[in-house]
Design a protein around this motif. Sequence first.
Motif, PDB file in Angstrom:
ATOM      1  N   ILE A   1     -25.839 -12.256  11.625  1.00 58.54           N
ATOM      2  CA  ILE A   1     -25.068 -13.298  12.315  1.00 58.54           C
ATOM      3  C   ILE A   1     -24.876 -14.500  11.393  1.00 58.54           C
ATOM      4  O   ILE A   1     -23.783 -15.079  11.325  1.00 58.54           O
ATOM      5  CB  ILE A   1     -25.763 -13.695  13.630  1.00 58.54           C
ATOM      6  CG1 ILE A   1     -25.670 -12.546  14.625  1.00 58.54           C
ATOM      7  CG2 ILE A   1     -25.153 -14.964  14.212  1.00 58.54           C
ATOM      8  CD1 ILE A   1     -26.494 -12.738  15.873  1.00 58.54           C
ATOM      9  N   PHE A   2     -25.934 -14.875  10.659  1.00 58.19           N
ATOM     10  CA  PHE A   2     -25.824 -15.978   9.711  1.00 58.19           C
ATOM     11  C   PHE A   2     -24.799 -15.676   8.617  1.00 58.19           C
ATOM     12  O   PHE A   2     -23.988 -16.530   8.251  1.00 58.19           O
ATOM     13  CB  PHE A   2     -27.196 -16.268   9.089  1.00 58.19           C
ATOM     14  CG  PHE A   2     -27.167 -17.296   8.011  1.00 58.19           C
ATOM     15  CD1 PHE A   2     -27.036 -18.639   8.312  1.00 58.19           C
ATOM     16  CD2 PHE A   2     -27.279 -16.928   6.670  1.00 58.19           C
ATOM     17  CE1 PHE A   2     -27.000 -19.602   7.315  1.00 58.19           C
ATOM     18  CE2 PHE A   2     -27.246 -17.867   5.664  1.00 58.19           C
ATOM     19  CZ  PHE A   2     -27.113 -19.211   5.980  1.00 58.19           C
ATOM     20  N   GLN A   3     -24.822 -14.450   8.106  1.00 58.17           N
ATOM     21  CA  GLN A   3     -23.862 -14.071   7.067  1.00 58.17           C
ATOM     22  C   GLN A   3     -22.439 -14.042   7.609  1.00 58.17           C
ATOM     23  O   GLN A   3     -21.498 -14.422   6.908  1.00 58.17           O
ATOM     24  CB  GLN A   3     -24.217 -12.705   6.479  1.00 58.17           C
ATOM     25  CG  GLN A   3     -25.381 -12.748   5.529  1.00 58.17           C
ATOM     26  CD  GLN A   3     -25.693 -11.379   4.948  1.00 58.17           C
ATOM     27  OE1 GLN A   3     -25.577 -10.367   5.631  1.00 58.17           O
ATOM     28  NE2 GLN A   3     -26.097 -11.365   3.683  1.00 58.17           N
ATOM     29  N   ALA A   4     -22.267 -13.603   8.822  1.00 55.44           N
ATOM     30  CA  ALA A   4     -20.923 -13.577   9.407  1.00 55.44           C
ATOM     31  C   ALA A   4     -20.405 -14.989   9.659  1.00 55.44           C
ATOM     32  O   ALA A   4     -19.215 -15.262   9.471  1.00 55.44           O
ATOM     33  CB  ALA A   4     -20.937 -12.780  10.703  1.00 55.44           C
ATOM     34  N   ALA A   5     -21.298 -15.880  10.069  1.00 58.74           N
ATOM     35  CA  ALA A   5     -20.873 -17.252  10.361  1.00 58.74           C
ATOM     36  C   ALA A   5     -20.547 -18.029   9.092  1.00 58.74           C
ATOM     37  O   ALA A   5     -19.623 -18.851   9.079  1.00 58.74           O
ATOM     38  CB  ALA A   5     -21.965 -17.973  11.146  1.00 58.74           C
ATOM     39  N   THR A   6     -21.281 -17.779   8.019  1.00 59.18           N
ATOM     40  CA  THR A   6     -21.072 -18.531   6.782  1.00 59.18           C
ATOM     41  C   THR A   6     -20.225 -17.767   5.764  1.00 59.18           C
ATOM     42  O   THR A   6     -19.920 -18.303   4.707  1.00 59.18           O
ATOM     43  CB  THR A   6     -22.418 -18.879   6.136  1.00 59.18           C
ATOM     44  OG1 THR A   6     -23.120 -17.681   5.849  1.00 59.18           O
ATOM     45  CG2 THR A   6     -23.223 -19.787   7.037  1.00 59.18           C
ATOM     46  N   GLN A   7     -19.874 -16.549   6.075  1.00 59.24           N
ATOM     47  CA  GLN A   7     -19.082 -15.673   5.204  1.00 59.24           C
ATOM     48  C   GLN A   7     -19.752 -15.428   3.857  1.00 59.24           C
ATOM     49  O   GLN A   7     -19.101 -15.311   2.830  1.00 59.24           O
ATOM     50  CB  GLN A   7     -17.673 -16.226   5.023  1.00 59.24           C
ATOM     51  CG  GLN A   7     -16.890 -16.247   6.307  1.00 59.24           C
ATOM     52  CD  GLN A   7     -15.483 -16.757   6.117  1.00 59.24           C
ATOM     53  OE1 GLN A   7     -15.108 -17.210   5.037  1.00 59.24           O
ATOM     54  NE2 GLN A   7     -14.697 -16.661   7.164  1.00 59.24           N
ATOM     55  N   ILE A   8     -21.073 -15.357   3.865  1.00 56.55           N
ATOM     56  CA  ILE A   8     -21.819 -14.985   2.661  1.00 56.55           C
ATOM     57  C   ILE A   8     -21.850 -13.469   2.610  1.00 56.55           C
ATOM     58  O   ILE A   8     -22.251 -12.814   3.560  1.00 56.55           O
ATOM     59  CB  ILE A   8     -23.259 -15.546   2.714  1.00 56.55           C
ATOM     60  CG1 ILE A   8     -23.238 -17.064   2.715  1.00 56.55           C
ATOM     61  CG2 ILE A   8     -24.078 -15.020   1.537  1.00 56.55           C
ATOM     62  CD1 ILE A   8     -24.609 -17.690   2.901  1.00 56.55           C
ATOM     63  N   GLN A   9     -21.446 -12.890   1.495  1.00 56.74           N
ATOM     64  CA  GLN A   9     -21.356 -11.437   1.372  1.00 56.74           C
ATOM     65  C   GLN A   9     -22.435 -10.866   0.455  1.00 56.74           C
ATOM     66  O   GLN A   9     -22.219  -9.872  -0.219  1.00 56.74           O
ATOM     67  CB  GLN A   9     -19.964 -11.050   0.852  1.00 56.74           C
ATOM     68  CG  GLN A   9     -18.831 -11.449   1.758  1.00 56.74           C
ATOM     69  CD  GLN A   9     -18.941 -10.786   3.128  1.00 56.74           C
ATOM     70  OE1 GLN A   9     -19.317  -9.627   3.224  1.00 56.74           O
ATOM     71  NE2 GLN A   9     -18.634 -11.533   4.179  1.00 56.74           N
ATOM     72  N   GLU A  10     -23.591 -11.488   0.430  1.00 56.59           N
ATOM     73  CA  GLU A  10     -24.676 -11.013  -0.417  1.00 56.59           C
ATOM     74  C   GLU A  10     -25.385  -9.847   0.260  1.00 56.59           C
ATOM     75  O   GLU A  10     -25.908  -9.975   1.363  1.00 56.59           O
ATOM     76  CB  GLU A  10     -25.664 -12.160  -0.677  1.00 56.59           C
ATOM     77  CG  GLU A  10     -26.825 -11.789  -1.551  1.00 56.59           C
ATOM     78  CD  GLU A  10     -26.414 -11.413  -2.954  1.00 56.59           C
ATOM     79  OE1 GLU A  10     -27.095 -10.541  -3.528  1.00 56.59           O
ATOM     80  OE2 GLU A  10     -25.420 -11.948  -3.454  1.00 56.59           O
ATOM     81  N   GLN A  11     -25.444  -8.695  -0.400  1.00 56.95           N
ATOM     82  CA  GLN A  11     -26.030  -7.495   0.188  1.00 56.95           C
ATOM     83  C   GLN A  11     -27.552  -7.523   0.203  1.00 56.95           C
ATOM     84  O   GLN A  11     -28.181  -6.969   1.094  1.00 56.95           O
ATOM     85  CB  GLN A  11     -25.556  -6.256  -0.573  1.00 56.95           C
ATOM     86  CG  GLN A  11     -24.060  -6.032  -0.503  1.00 56.95           C
ATOM     87  CD  GLN A  11     -23.594  -5.720   0.898  1.00 56.95           C
ATOM     88  OE1 GLN A  11     -24.292  -5.046   1.642  1.00 56.95           O
ATOM     89  NE2 GLN A  11     -22.438  -6.223   1.273  1.00 56.95           N
ATOM     90  N   THR A  12     -28.139  -8.164  -0.790  1.00 56.24           N
ATOM     91  CA  THR A  12     -29.594  -8.138  -0.899  1.00 56.24           C
ATOM     92  C   THR A  12     -30.281  -9.152   0.010  1.00 56.24           C
ATOM     93  O   THR A  12     -31.492  -9.066   0.226  1.00 56.24           O
ATOM     94  CB  THR A  12     -30.032  -8.405  -2.348  1.00 56.24           C
ATOM     95  OG1 THR A  12     -29.541  -9.683  -2.750  1.00 56.24           O
ATOM     96  CG2 THR A  12     -29.500  -7.332  -3.273  1.00 56.24           C
ATOM     97  N   LEU A  13     -29.543 -10.088   0.565  1.00 55.33           N
ATOM     98  CA  LEU A  13     -30.141 -11.119   1.413  1.00 55.33           C
ATOM     99  C   LEU A  13     -30.784 -10.504   2.652  1.00 55.33           C
ATOM    100  O   LEU A  13     -31.933 -10.802   2.980  1.00 55.33           O
ATOM    101  CB  LEU A  13     -29.089 -12.155   1.814  1.00 55.33           C
ATOM    102  CG  LEU A  13     -29.576 -13.301   2.682  1.00 55.33           C
ATOM    103  CD1 LEU A  13     -30.601 -14.129   1.926  1.00 55.33           C
ATOM    104  CD2 LEU A  13     -28.414 -14.162   3.129  1.00 55.33           C
ATOM    105  N   SER A  14     -30.070  -9.642   3.321  1.00 56.49           N
ATOM    106  CA  SER A  14     -30.595  -9.014   4.528  1.00 56.49           C
ATOM    107  C   SER A  14     -31.808  -8.139   4.213  1.00 56.49           C
ATOM    108  O   SER A  14     -32.814  -8.180   4.930  1.00 56.49           O
ATOM    109  CB  SER A  14     -29.508  -8.171   5.190  1.00 56.49           C
ATOM    110  OG  SER A  14     -30.030  -7.463   6.281  1.00 56.49           O
ATOM    111  N   PHE A  15     -31.717  -7.390   3.147  1.00 52.89           N
ATOM    112  CA  PHE A  15     -32.829  -6.512   2.765  1.00 52.89           C
ATOM    113  C   PHE A  15     -34.078  -7.305   2.414  1.00 52.89           C
ATOM    114  O   PHE A  15     -35.178  -6.958   2.832  1.00 52.89           O
ATOM    115  CB  PHE A  15     -32.410  -5.634   1.576  1.00 52.89           C
ATOM    116  CG  PHE A  15     -33.503  -4.741   1.092  1.00 52.89           C
ATOM    117  CD1 PHE A  15     -33.861  -3.615   1.802  1.00 52.89           C
ATOM    118  CD2 PHE A  15     -34.191  -5.030  -0.075  1.00 52.89           C
ATOM    119  CE1 PHE A  15     -34.878  -2.786   1.366  1.00 52.89           C
ATOM    120  CE2 PHE A  15     -35.209  -4.217  -0.518  1.00 52.89           C
ATOM    121  CZ  PHE A  15     -35.548  -3.092   0.199  1.00 52.89           C
ATOM    122  N   THR A  16     -33.914  -8.380   1.662  1.00 50.77           N
ATOM    123  CA  THR A  16     -35.056  -9.187   1.234  1.00 50.77           C
ATOM    124  C   THR A  16     -35.750  -9.843   2.417  1.00 50.77           C
ATOM    125  O   THR A  16     -36.984  -9.829   2.512  1.00 50.77           O
ATOM    126  CB  THR A  16     -34.596 -10.261   0.233  1.00 50.77           C
ATOM    127  OG1 THR A  16     -33.888  -9.633  -0.834  1.00 50.77           O
ATOM    128  CG2 THR A  16     -35.768 -11.034  -0.315  1.00 50.77           C
TER     129      THR A  16
END
Length: 88
Positions: free
Chosen positions: A37-52
């Motif tokens: 939800i945070f990535q969708a709201a801020t449009q951050i497309q980092e793949q490793t953020l969720s995994f980390t």
Amino acid sequence: MFSTEIYQLAYRALMLILILSAPPILISMVFGLTVAIFQAATQIQEQTLSFTVKLIAVILTLMIMGGFLSFQIMQFASTIFLNFHRWS
């Protein structure tokens, strides 16, 4: 060993697996959804953020609940070993 005892033992083993795997899975799901939800709201497309974030949350969960989880495993194993002479 009677078939009813085998079924009961298998049922207890499967319930133990569910109990032991529920906390890390639920924590991972909650943190993954929050990060998504945070990535969708801020449009951050980092793949490793969720995994980390999920990896750190699961490691902390296992560290905090390690005593409870290991106690459950030891209790189940001791039940099996103490009753082994009846089943053989």
